[in-house]
Design a protein around this motif. Structure first.
Motif, short mmCIF file in Angstrom:
data_model
loop_
_atom_site.label_atom_id
_atom_site.label_comp_id
_atom_site.label_asym_id
_atom_site.label_seq_id
_atom_site.Cartn_x
_atom_site.Cartn_y
_atom_site.Cartn_z
N ALA A 1 48.62 72.39 78.96
CA ALA A 1 47.72 71.23 79.04
C ALA A 1 46.45 71.61 79.81
CB ALA A 1 48.43 70.06 79.70
N ASP A 2 46.58 72.43 80.84
CA ASP A 2 45.38 72.78 81.63
C ASP A 2 44.38 73.57 80.81
OD1 ASP A 2 47.13 74.96 81.61
OD2 ASP A 2 46.22 75.79 83.42
N TRP A 3 44.86 74.42 79.90
CA TRP A 3 43.96 75.15 78.98
C TRP A 3 43.18 74.15 78.12
CZ3 TRP A 3 45.38 74.61 73.70
CH2 TRP A 3 44.48 75.20 72.81
N TRP A 4 43.90 73.18 77.56
CA TRP A 4 43.27 72.18 76.70
C TRP A 4 42.22 71.38 77.49
CZ3 TRP A 4 42.28 70.89 71.96
CH2 TRP A 4 41.82 69.61 71.71
N PHE B 1 38.41 71.89 76.26
CA PHE B 1 38.08 70.94 75.19
C PHE B 1 37.73 69.54 75.65
CE2 PHE B 1 40.60 74.28 73.30
CZ PHE B 1 39.83 74.63 72.21
N THR B 2 37.77 69.29 76.96
CA THR B 2 37.58 67.90 77.40
C THR B 2 36.48 67.82 78.46
OG1 THR B 2 39.15 67.86 79.26
CG2 THR B 2 40.08 67.60 77.06
N ASP B 3 36.21 66.59 78.88
CA ASP B 3 35.27 66.36 79.96
C ASP B 3 33.86 66.85 79.61
OD1 ASP B 3 35.13 65.07 82.33
OD2 ASP B 3 35.63 66.79 83.60
N GLY B 4 33.52 66.77 78.31
CA GLY B 4 32.15 67.08 77.89
C GLY B 4 31.85 68.54 77.63
N VAL B 5 32.87 69.43 77.71
CA VAL B 5 32.54 70.86 77.55
C VAL B 5 32.62 71.33 76.09
CG1 VAL B 5 33.32 71.43 79.88
CG2 VAL B 5 34.90 71.74 77.96
N ASP B 6 33.21 70.54 75.21
CA ASP B 6 33.39 71.01 73.84
C ASP B 6 32.43 70.28 72.90
OD1 ASP B 6 34.61 72.39 71.64
OD2 ASP B 6 35.57 70.49 71.13
N PRO B 7 31.49 71.02 72.27
CA PRO B 7 30.48 70.34 71.44
C PRO B 7 31.08 69.61 70.24
CG PRO B 7 30.27 72.75 71.29
CD PRO B 7 31.25 72.46 72.37
N GLU B 8 32.23 70.08 69.75
CA GLU B 8 32.79 69.37 68.59
C GLU B 8 33.25 67.96 68.99
OE1 GLU B 8 35.21 72.92 67.26
OE2 GLU B 8 34.53 72.12 65.36
N TYR B 9 33.77 67.82 70.20
CA TYR B 9 34.12 66.47 70.68
C TYR B 9 32.87 65.67 70.98
CZ TYR B 9 39.17 66.67 70.74
OH TYR B 9 40.48 66.70 70.33
N VAL B 10 31.95 66.29 71.72
CA VAL B 10 30.78 65.53 72.20
C VAL B 10 29.89 65.12 71.04
CG1 VAL B 10 28.70 65.69 73.63
CG2 VAL B 10 30.85 66.69 74.43
N GLU B 11 29.62 66.07 70.12
CA GLU B 11 28.63 65.80 69.08
C GLU B 11 29.24 65.18 67.83
OE1 GLU B 11 26.38 69.42 68.28
OE2 GLU B 11 26.40 69.92 70.40
N GLN B 12 30.55 65.31 67.68
CA GLN B 12 31.11 64.91 66.39
C GLN B 12 32.32 63.97 66.50
OE1 GLN B 12 32.63 68.15 63.60
NE2 GLN B 12 30.76 67.39 62.66
N ILE B 13 33.39 64.44 67.18
CA ILE B 13 34.65 63.69 67.08
C ILE B 13 34.55 62.34 67.78
CG2 ILE B 13 37.09 63.70 67.75
CD1 ILE B 13 37.07 66.76 67.32
N ILE B 14 34.06 62.34 69.01
CA ILE B 14 34.01 61.07 69.75
C ILE B 14 33.05 60.09 69.07
CG2 ILE B 14 33.42 59.99 71.97
CD1 ILE B 14 34.75 62.46 73.32
N LEU C 1 45.04 51.65 69.93
CA LEU C 1 46.08 52.57 70.40
C LEU C 1 45.64 53.99 70.06
CD1 LEU C 1 48.97 53.11 71.47
CD2 LEU C 1 49.76 52.82 69.10
N ASP C 2 45.65 54.88 71.07
CA ASP C 2 45.31 56.29 70.87
C ASP C 2 46.62 57.09 70.99
OD1 ASP C 2 44.22 58.83 70.81
OD2 ASP C 2 43.20 58.67 72.74
N ILE C 3 47.11 57.55 69.84
CA ILE C 3 48.41 58.26 69.82
C ILE C 3 48.15 59.75 70.03
CG2 ILE C 3 50.40 58.84 68.40
CD1 ILE C 3 49.99 56.18 66.89
N GLY C 4 48.90 60.36 70.97
CA GLY C 4 48.65 61.76 71.32
C GLY C 4 47.33 61.85 72.07
N THR C 5 47.17 60.97 73.01
CA THR C 5 45.86 60.77 73.69
C THR C 5 45.42 61.97 74.53
OG1 THR C 5 44.66 59.16 75.06
CG2 THR C 5 46.89 59.66 75.75
N GLY C 6 46.37 62.87 74.87
CA GLY C 6 46.01 64.01 75.72
C GLY C 6 45.56 63.53 77.09
N GLU C 7 44.41 64.04 77.56
CA GLU C 7 43.89 63.58 78.86
C GLU C 7 42.98 62.37 78.69
OE1 GLU C 7 40.71 64.19 77.43
OE2 GLU C 7 40.17 64.14 79.57
N GLY C 8 42.94 61.81 77.46
CA GLY C 8 42.35 60.49 77.27
C GLY C 8 40.87 60.43 76.92
N GLN C 9 40.29 61.54 76.44
CA GLN C 9 38.83 61.50 76.25
C GLN C 9 38.39 60.48 75.20
OE1 GLN C 9 37.15 65.31 75.06
NE2 GLN C 9 39.02 65.93 74.03
#
Ligand SMILES: C[S@@+](CC[C@H](N)C(=O)[O-])C[C@H]1O[C@@H](n2cnc3c(N)ncnc32)[C@H](O)[C@@H]1O
Length: 246
Positions: free
Chosen positions: A10-13, A17-30, A44-52
């Motif tokens: 989980a710490d690798w993920w 990939f979270t907290d704004g460091v991954d452009p695919e999340y920031v620019e696309q997925i979110i 409901l967010d299923i498999g929410t991970g750390e909740g981004q």
């Protein structure tokens, strides 16, 4: 429930990939998740991970619950706070009342889950009639095991193309995504997801196949190849809970 590997890594993920460091999340997925869940207030967010994704929805005013079976993800989600409430549960047994949510988001989760049909049945059960389902996957056609960019130096000039692995073979693979980090993937062809949704009572609204975003393409010089910028990494499937039986 979950694979022990998610607890270990989980710490690798969270770091990569979270907290704004991954452009695919920031620019696309979110942004896509927010766009397709606009107007759906109890989510409901299923498999929410750390909740981004849960936090982004809550910041926009939604009432969000995030569930994940992995303790070391949920602990960080709770610590990062931001509005959602969290619990531990796998996608095939949701502790959520039938017909009680307006929207469900599942992002990069079902490709780690064996019980796909049971999980889709749970999504359909918890959604109210007309409720929205947003599913994001590593593109199941173009990102199969053994897919990737190939530069063929046997021909002149060298040709760059995208190889696709054994698409129709459903297979579990354990991939070393980074030195010492092993993640288990379940590959299945696209029709398994679409037909599973339809059988569960969720009608298709839209398919999303965005090009990799600019922030990803500038990460490495080889990503500038045309074949990378024109091969989607992400697949989004948007559906609505059927209101009446067919
Ligand atoms: C790639 S992460 C994605 C996290 C989050 N959805 C996001 O997009 O940031 C995959 C998540 O799936 C979770 N997971 C694994 N097996 C699961 C299951 N059976 N049901 C629900 N979530 C599961 C893992 O614990 C992990 O947090």
């Amino acid at each position: 429930m979950t694979e022990p590997r998610w607890d270990e890594h989980a710490d690798w993920w969270q770091r990569e990939f979270t907290d704004g460091v991954d452009p695919e999340y920031v620019e696309q997925i979110i942004p896509l998740a927010l766009a397709h869940l606009t107007g759906f207030d109890r989510v409901l967010d299923i498999g929410t991970g750390e909740g981004q994704i849960a936090r982004a929805l809550a910041a926009r005013g939604a009432d969000v619950v995030g569930l994940d079976p992995t303790g070391s993800q949920v602990e960080v989600a709770v610590a990062r706070a931001g509005g959602p409430s969290y619990g531990r549960a796998g996608s095939d047994g949701l502790p959520i009342a039938t017909g009680s949510v307006d929207g469900v988001v599942v992002c990069l989760v079902f490709e780690h889950v064996d019980a796909l049909d049971e999980s889709l049945a749970e999504v359909a059960r918890v959604l109210r009639p007309g409720g929205r389902f947003v599913l994001f996957l590593n593109h199941p056609l173009l990102q199969t095991p053994d897919s990737g960019m190939i530069i063929d130096h046997m021909i002149e000039p060298p040709e760059t193309y995208w190889r696709i692995g054994a698409y129709l073979r459903e297979a579990v693979t354990v991939e070393e995504v980074k030195k010492g980090v092993f993640v288990r993937f379940v590959h299945r062809p696209l029709h398994r997801y679409l037909n599973g949704m339809i059988r569960a009572g969720i009608d298709l609204v839209e398919i999303l196949e965005p090009a990799p975003p600019p922030g990803f393409l500038t990460k490495a010089p080889e990503y500038e190849a045309d074949v990378v910028s024109t091969t989607p990494r992400l697949l989004g499937i948007v559906g609505d809970r059927r209101s009446s039986p067919r």
